[in-house]
Design an enzyme around this catalytic site. Structure first.
Site, PDB file in Angstrom:
ATOM      1  CE1 TYR A 185       2.764   2.903   1.540  1.00  0.00           C
ATOM      2  CE2 TYR A 185       4.723   3.910   0.775  1.00  0.00           C
ATOM      3  CZ  TYR A 185       3.601   3.170   0.667  1.00  0.00           C
ATOM      4  OH  TYR A 185       3.453   2.297  -0.477  1.00  0.00           O
TER       5      TYR A 185
ATOM      6  CB  SER B 196       7.026   1.364  -1.023  1.00  0.00           C
ATOM      7  OG  SER B 196       7.502   2.850  -1.082  1.00  0.00           O
TER       8      SER B 196
HETATM    9  P1  NAD Z   1      -4.140   0.997  -5.431  1.00  0.00           P
HETATM   10  O1  NAD Z   1      -4.872   1.730  -4.296  1.00  0.00           O
HETATM   11  O2  NAD Z   1      -4.555   1.115  -6.767  1.00  0.00           O
HETATM   12  O3  NAD Z   1      -4.235  -0.678  -4.909  1.00  0.00           O
HETATM   13  C1  NAD Z   1      -4.268  -1.031  -3.738  1.00  0.00           C
HETATM   14  C2  NAD Z   1      -5.531  -1.958  -3.428  1.00  0.00           C
HETATM   15  O4  NAD Z   1      -5.356  -2.473  -2.315  1.00  0.00           O
HETATM   16  C3  NAD Z   1      -6.819  -1.385  -3.615  1.00  0.00           C
HETATM   17  O5  NAD Z   1      -7.608  -2.260  -4.844  1.00  0.00           O
HETATM   18  C4  NAD Z   1      -7.643  -1.493  -2.464  1.00  0.00           C
HETATM   19  O6  NAD Z   1      -9.029  -1.550  -2.310  1.00  0.00           O
HETATM   20  C5  NAD Z   1      -6.714  -2.684  -1.610  1.00  0.00           C
HETATM   21  N1  NAD Z   1      -6.695  -2.233  -0.293  1.00  0.00           N
HETATM   22  C6  NAD Z   1      -6.234  -1.317   0.472  1.00  0.00           C
HETATM   23  N2  NAD Z   1      -6.592  -1.536   1.721  1.00  0.00           N
HETATM   24  C7  NAD Z   1      -6.933  -2.767   1.892  1.00  0.00           C
HETATM   25  C8  NAD Z   1      -7.500  -3.632   2.913  1.00  0.00           C
HETATM   26  N3  NAD Z   1      -7.326  -2.902   4.148  1.00  0.00           N
HETATM   27  N4  NAD Z   1      -8.141  -4.766   2.758  1.00  0.00           N
HETATM   28  C9  NAD Z   1      -8.029  -4.980   1.614  1.00  0.00           C
HETATM   29  N5  NAD Z   1      -7.819  -4.449   0.376  1.00  0.00           N
HETATM   30  C10 NAD Z   1      -7.219  -3.363   0.612  1.00  0.00           C
HETATM   31  O7  NAD Z   1      -2.554   1.368  -5.115  1.00  0.00           O
HETATM   32  P2  NAD Z   1      -1.462   0.718  -5.557  1.00  0.00           P
HETATM   33  O8  NAD Z   1      -0.481   1.624  -5.855  1.00  0.00           O
HETATM   34  O9  NAD Z   1      -1.503  -0.388  -6.734  1.00  0.00           O
HETATM   35  O10 NAD Z   1      -0.833  -0.238  -4.401  1.00  0.00           O
HETATM   36  C11 NAD Z   1      -0.331  -1.717  -4.400  1.00  0.00           C
HETATM   37  C12 NAD Z   1       0.533  -1.635  -3.340  1.00  0.00           C
HETATM   38  O11 NAD Z   1       1.732  -1.143  -3.946  1.00  0.00           O
HETATM   39  C13 NAD Z   1       0.525  -1.022  -2.031  1.00  0.00           C
HETATM   40  O12 NAD Z   1       0.971  -1.925  -1.114  1.00  0.00           O
HETATM   41  C14 NAD Z   1       1.231   0.328  -2.085  1.00  0.00           C
HETATM   42  O13 NAD Z   1       1.862   0.657  -0.715  1.00  0.00           O
HETATM   43  C15 NAD Z   1       2.410  -0.292  -2.879  1.00  0.00           C
HETATM   44  N6  NAD Z   1       3.172   0.838  -3.602  1.00  0.00           N
HETATM   45  C16 NAD Z   1       2.744   1.509  -4.441  1.00  0.00           C
HETATM   46  C17 NAD Z   1       3.408   2.623  -5.255  1.00  0.00           C
HETATM   47  C18 NAD Z   1       2.955   3.520  -6.371  1.00  0.00           C
HETATM   48  O14 NAD Z   1       3.667   4.389  -6.388  1.00  0.00           O
HETATM   49  N7  NAD Z   1       1.579   3.559  -6.483  1.00  0.00           N
HETATM   50  C19 NAD Z   1       4.711   2.838  -4.760  1.00  0.00           C
HETATM   51  C20 NAD Z   1       5.249   1.746  -3.818  1.00  0.00           C
HETATM   52  C21 NAD Z   1       4.541   0.803  -3.367  1.00  0.00           C
END
Ligand code: NAD
Length: 249
Positions: A145, A130
């Site tokens: 985080y 991130s």
């Molecule tokens: P999202 O919630 O749409 O996708 C995350 C997925 O991970 C979901 O399908 C959820 O069910 C699954 N998940 C969460 N905890 C879990 C667990 N304990 N076991 C199994 N599955 C689990 O969110 P996203 O934004 O697509 O996030 C994906 C990654 O991107 C994450 O690591 C998040 O920290 C990172 N991220 C997101 C952003 C953003 O702005 N959206 C920015 C930087 C980093």
């Protein structure tokens, strides 16, 4: 150009939604066979904190497709932007235990479970970090985080060393992508992070030098590159996909 991953097999944690689902779509468009591990909506249902879930996911992948070339260790949970002083000590301990277990231990367990198969295929790992791993400007995250995603910079480097020369290990650090991302609540449960997508998108655009807000499909392009033959010389690297936010840190 399509077909960059023809004949490759990928396993994506958190592939049921958001960035992971977008990576799964793009990898399939490029010819890969994809298995998702997700707590709610995946080919394999399981929690990334549970070693058994990873064993099942790797076994399912090998049974179904005979090999594993790409692990995308992506599942994650936010901290809701809660600062130290927003939390009672017990709440802080609880929130940190959850977020670090999902975001850090979940990646380590995925990599460990997949290592043998990835060595056999001379494959690669792509970890989702991130912008919170690199800057605190405008990222909307709290210290928990930030700790979890900063820890992954060390994980990418350490695994890059440990698994070389057979396996490349790199990361993608997105920022401000409107998805279904959830924040852990101290005491249990989760809440949505992006309740007001338009406000979030406007804030993201205002904050970074490129004035840009990427969607999950655009971010997925970096995951494609890192898993593609064009990245054969890259390991231990993290691509920051944040519109240049780091230039202002
Ligand atoms: P999202 O919630 O749409 O996708 C995350 C997925 O991970 C979901 O399908 C959820 O069910 C699954 N998940 C969460 N905890 C879990 C667990 N304990 N076991 C199994 N599955 C689990 O969110 P996203 O934004 O697509 O996030 C994906 C990654 O991107 C994450 O690591 C998040 O920290 C990172 N991220 C997101 C952003 C953003 O702005 N959206 C920015 C930087 C980093």
């Amino acid at each position: 150009m399509n077909g960059l991953l023809r004949g490759r097999v990928a396993l994506i944690t958190g592939g049921g939604s958001g960035i992971g689902a977008a990576v799964a779509r793009l990898y399939r468009e490029h010819g890969a066979l994809v298995v998702t591990l997700d707590r709610t909506d995946g080919d394999v249902i399981g929690d990334v904190r549970d070693p058994e879930a990873h064993r099942r996911a790797v076994a399912h992948t090998l049974d179904a497709h005979g090999r594993l070339d790409i692990l995308v260790a992506n599942a994650g949970v936010h901290d809701g932007g809660r600062g130290l002083l927003d939390l009672a000590p017990e709440e802080l301990a609880d929130l940190a235990a959850t977020v670090l277990a999902v975001n850090v231990t979940g990646v380590l367990l995925a990599a460990q479970a997949a290592a043998e198969a990835l060595k056999a295929s001379r494959g690669c790992i792509v970890v989702t970090l991130s912008d919170a791993a690199f800057t605190h400007v405008g990222v909307g995250a709290g210290p928990v985080y930030a700790a979890s995603k900063s820890a992954l910079t060390g994980v990418v480097r350490a695994l890059g060393h440990e698994l070389a020369p057979a396996v490349r290990v790199n990361g993608v650090a997105p920022g401000g992508v409107v998805t279904g991302l959830r924040a852990a609540l101290p005491g249990g449960g989760t809440e949505s992070v992006f309740d007001d997508p338009e406000d979030i998108l406007a804030a993201v655009r205002a904050m970074n030098p490129l004035g840009i807000a990427l969607d999950a499909d655009q971010v997925a392009q970096s995951y494609l590159f890192l898993a593609s033959p064009g990245a054969a010389g890259l390991t231990g690297e993290i691509l920051r996909i944040d519109g240049g936010l780091g230039l202002r840190a």
